[in-house]
Structures are given as C-alpha cells and as structure tokens.
Design a protein around this motif. Structure first.
Motif, short mmCIF file in Angstrom:
data_model
loop_
_atom_site.label_atom_id
_atom_site.label_comp_id
_atom_site.label_asym_id
_atom_site.label_seq_id
_atom_site.Cartn_x
_atom_site.Cartn_y
_atom_site.Cartn_z
N VAL A 2 0.86 -1.19 0.00
CA VAL A 2 0.00 0.00 0.00
C VAL A 2 0.89 1.23 0.00
O VAL A 2 1.98 1.23 0.57
CB VAL A 2 -0.97 0.04 1.21
N TYR A 54 -1.95 0.65 8.20
CA TYR A 54 -1.67 -0.31 7.14
C TYR A 54 -2.93 -1.09 6.77
O TYR A 54 -3.28 -1.22 5.60
CB TYR A 54 -0.54 -1.27 7.55
N LEU A 112 -5.49 1.07 4.88
CA LEU A 112 -5.08 1.28 3.50
C LEU A 112 -5.21 -0.01 2.68
O LEU A 112 -5.62 0.03 1.52
CB LEU A 112 -3.64 1.80 3.44
N ARG A 113 -4.90 -1.13 3.30
CA ARG A 113 -5.01 -2.42 2.60
C ARG A 113 -6.47 -2.74 2.29
O ARG A 113 -6.78 -3.18 1.19
CB ARG A 113 -4.38 -3.53 3.45
N LYS A 115 -7.55 -0.61 -0.64
CA LYS A 115 -6.95 -0.99 -1.92
C LYS A 115 -7.41 -2.36 -2.41
O LYS A 115 -7.66 -2.54 -3.60
CB LYS A 115 -5.42 -0.97 -1.79
#
Length: 139
Positions: free
Chosen positions: A52, A102, A105-106, A109
């Motif tokens: 990411v 993290y 964001l993962r 995405k």
C-alpha cells in the motif's frame, strides 16, 4: 471402506479448495509485488506480498517481530522489491505503530479480497500479529 475413502476424498477436496481460494484471492485481488527477503543463511527468498502507498513511501506487512529477517532490518535496513517490473531498493523500518493505518489502506486498496482472506484465515486487523514495514525509496 468406501465410506472412509469417500470422506478422505471430500476432505482432500475441501483442503485443496480452501488453499486455492486463498491463493486466487491474494493473487487476483490487486497489486502483488515481489519482496527480495534475506534469509539467515545469506540466500534471498522471493516472496509475493501486497503493498500500500502511504505518504511518500509504501508499506508491506510480512513478518512477526521474532522472525530472523525482520530482526536483520535493524542492522541492515535495506530491502528490494519488484513492483510493476521495476526493482527498487528501499530504506526499510519496522513500523508497529502504523499497524491500523496499514490495515485501513489495505482494505481500501484490496477490498473484497482482503475481506475474504481475513475470513478464511480467521483473522482481522485486530487479531493480526504481523508487523508492517515502512519503505521509503533510497536516494
């Protein structure tokens, strides 16, 4: 005997389907990069991971705090990744305080694939023990 072998065949099919589903979800869920991960014996293993973008760098999550290669990062904070057919060298540091960022964001995405892998692995961001690695391009 036929019932037992039928049960074993069903179990084998279930296990193969489970592993295949995780593999397909991770490989087709979005961008996959290759991490050139140093091993204890000096070899380099190529590991496929999700990535990411975060600010002026990127993050991957791949390892536990007691993994030897993660410990090596403090002595040699450099990693190489192949991203979009381009190998780049990064300054790398473990970033446990960025764990929730993290995962957020993962999820943004990788969406459905991220949810599916969480479900199939019986984990979620709250129960995850992996540590994100923050990567900034070396100049």
């Amino acid at each position: 005997s036929d019932v037992c072998s039928s049960d074993l065949g069903s179990l084998a099919l279930l296990i193969i389907s489970y592993v295949a589903t995780i593999f397909i979800a991770s490989e087709s869920g979005g961008e996959v990069v290759e991490l050139f991960r140093p091993s204890e014996d000096g070899r380099v293993d190529i590991v496929r991971v999700w990535i990411v973008d975060a600010g002026d760098g990127a993050m991957i999550e791949h390892g536990e705090s007691d993994d030897p290669w993660m410990k090596q990062l403090t002595a040699k904070p450099t990693l190489k990744l192949r991203r979009q057919d381009r190998v780049t060298t990064y300054s790398a540091r473990i970033a446990p305080k960025r764990h929730s960022e993290y995962h957020k964001l993962r999820r943004e995405k990788y969406g459905f694939s991220d949810r599916l892998i969480d479900w199939l692995s019986f984990k979620n961001a709250a129960s995850c023990t992996g540590i994100p690695i923050y990567l900034s391009p070396k100049s």
